[in-house]
Design an enzyme around this catalytic site. Structure first.
Site, mmCIF file in Angstrom:
data_model
loop_
_atom_site.group_PDB
_atom_site.id
_atom_site.type_symbol
_atom_site.label_atom_id
_atom_site.label_comp_id
_atom_site.label_asym_id
_atom_site.label_seq_id
_atom_site.Cartn_x
_atom_site.Cartn_y
_atom_site.Cartn_z
ATOM 1 C CE LYS A 35 -0.257 -0.390 5.002
ATOM 2 N NZ LYS A 35 -0.960 -1.060 6.104
ATOM 3 C CE1 TYR A 255 12.458 31.955 2.374
ATOM 4 C CE2 TYR A 255 12.768 29.569 2.426
ATOM 5 C CZ TYR A 255 12.499 30.735 1.721
ATOM 6 O OH TYR A 255 12.279 30.665 0.381
HETATM 7 C C1 LIG Z 1 -0.034 -2.081 6.614
HETATM 8 C C2 LIG Z 1 -0.501 -3.397 7.088
HETATM 9 C C3 LIG Z 1 0.399 -4.452 7.316
HETATM 10 C C4 LIG Z 1 1.904 -4.288 7.212
HETATM 11 O O1 LIG Z 1 2.385 -3.675 8.378
HETATM 12 P P1 LIG Z 1 3.963 -3.464 8.621
HETATM 13 O O2 LIG Z 1 4.020 -2.924 10.006
HETATM 14 O O3 LIG Z 1 4.426 -2.468 7.618
HETATM 15 O O4 LIG Z 1 4.595 -4.784 8.454
HETATM 16 C C5 LIG Z 1 -0.113 -5.685 7.673
HETATM 17 N N1 LIG Z 1 -1.448 -5.880 7.805
HETATM 18 C C6 LIG Z 1 -2.341 -4.890 7.614
HETATM 19 C C7 LIG Z 1 -3.788 -5.152 7.781
HETATM 20 C C8 LIG Z 1 -1.901 -3.619 7.260
HETATM 21 O O5 LIG Z 1 -2.788 -2.632 7.071
#
Ligand SMILES: *Cc1c(COP(=O)(O)O)cnc(C)c1O
Length: 360
Positions: A35, A255
């Site tokens: 994601k 700045y």
């Molecule tokens: C984002 C997510 C993961 C991965 O989590 P990490 O901490 O990056 O390993 C696993 N399961 C679900 C449901 C997630 O939303």
């Protein structure tokens, strides 16, 4: 000449980290979580490189569409499920798996007419209290899912842990006990573990692992480094010095003239700033590597530039390389100086940067 600010993605490191998941939890299926543009690394790039993953996890339909358009034909799971009934039709068309975590999604699923039975991941809220059905609803929901012709009978049961980034944490123990009590009597595949749980809680491994952060070579456990788990950083954010000057004690930089030289100081201007995703609130003293040697960032970054203290590097000159995080400078450390977590820094790298792949 192009602007020197760039992101390097080390595909060999990515594959190494994927193999580490298999070494730590052998024989389990792996949903590689990609994601948020694969945590800023490039969705299609990462998915192509990890094409032996049993599935990919994404947050929304757009990300799944991008993967299918890139020719990825692995299972793809919509981790937050459908946001509307139309999305279910699209999920059906694209052959996506959907997480069902709420009554409203169950209603949608029962009301639409699909071409074939969808693969469903049923999410149980074992204590994190974000997504998922209450434990006492699960057996009823399970029965409803079994009776709908829109749903494949091989449902995966899943939950998510809130505190797995701490070892020997009581809340993890309670969530694991809850999940086991609820799902014990149900004959189905199960999935619990994110990166932190894969590394820290072997009892959570179950049938399906869901690694995200660790694939990108960042430690998922607090107070540990990536190398403690033999993980290798995949992303490096680098640029170059585009100006070097010698300033007198008391002279301001940047700045607001907020930062002033405490003594005569040689400074370097680096072509990278918050417009690239480098956190503006990283405080003075945040490390950066100039010619491979540690230097301190001074003042706040501006949109396209930041400043480093070159007092210890009399020989540094325009064009010299600077690493802001990555292979040689832990993003965990930079995140600490910026009072954030590595996830936010990775997801925040801006698409205007030049991306280059190495070791592909
Ligand atoms: C984002 C997510 C993961 C991965 O989590 P990490 O901490 O990056 O390993 C696993 N399961 C679900 C449901 C997630 O939303």
């Amino acid at each position: 000449m192009t602007r020197p600010a760039r992101v390097t993605i080390d595909l060999a490191a990515l594959q190494h980290n994927f193999s580490r998941v298999k070494e730590i939890a052998p024989g389990r299926k792996i949903m590689a979580v990609v994601k948020a543009d694969a945590y800023g690394h490039g969705l299609a790039r990462v998915a192509r490189s990890l094409n032996s993953a049993d599935a990919f996890g994404v947050a929304c339909l757009e990300e799944a569409e991008e993967l299918r358009a890139a020719g990825i034909d692995n299972r793809i799971v919509l981790l937050e499920g459908p946001y509307s009934a139309e999305e279910l039709l699209r999920a059906d068309f694209l052959n996506l798996d959907v997480v069902i975590h709420h009554e409203s999604q169950l209603d949608m699923l029962e009301q639409v007419t699909l071409k074939k039975a969808l693969q469903v991941w049923l999410k149980v809220d074992t204590g994190m209290h974000r997504l998922g059905f209450e434990p006492d609803r699960i057996s009823k929901v399970w029965q409803r899912l079994q009776t709908s012709s829109n749903i494949d009978k091989d449902i995966v049961l899943m939950t998510h842990l809130a505190t797995a980034n701490e070892l020997q944490n009581d809340m993890v123990t309670r969530q694991l006990e809850n999940f086991s009590a609820i799902t014990k009597a149900i004959n189905a595949e199960k999935s619990i573990a994110n990166s932190a749980a894969i590394v820290g809680y072997p009892q959570s491994h179950a049938d399906w692992l869901r690694p995200g952060l660790m694939l990108y070579g960042v430690s998922p456990q607090l107070n540990c480094s990536a190398s403690d788990h033999d993980l290798k950083p995949v992303m490096s954010l680098r640029s170059e010095l585009i100006s070097v000057k010698a300033l007198k004690k008391g002279e301001p930089v940047g700045y607001g003239a907020d930062w002033r030289c405490p003594s005569d100081t040689r400074i370097g201007i680096v072509a990278a700033g918050y417009g690239d995703g480098f956190p503006r609130h990283a405080r003075s003293g945040t490390p950066a590597l100039v010619n491979g040697k540690r230097a301190s960032i001074i003042g706040k970054s501006s949109m396209d530039m930041l400043t480093v203290d070159l007092s210890a590097q009399a020989e540094a000159k325009v064009g010299d390389p600077v690493e802001l995080w990555g292979a040689n400078l832990a993003i965990e450390e930079v995140a600490m100086y910026a009072e954030t977590i590595p996830y936010e820094l990775l997801c925040g790298v801006h698409k205007r940067l030049t991306f280059e792949e190495i070791n592909g």
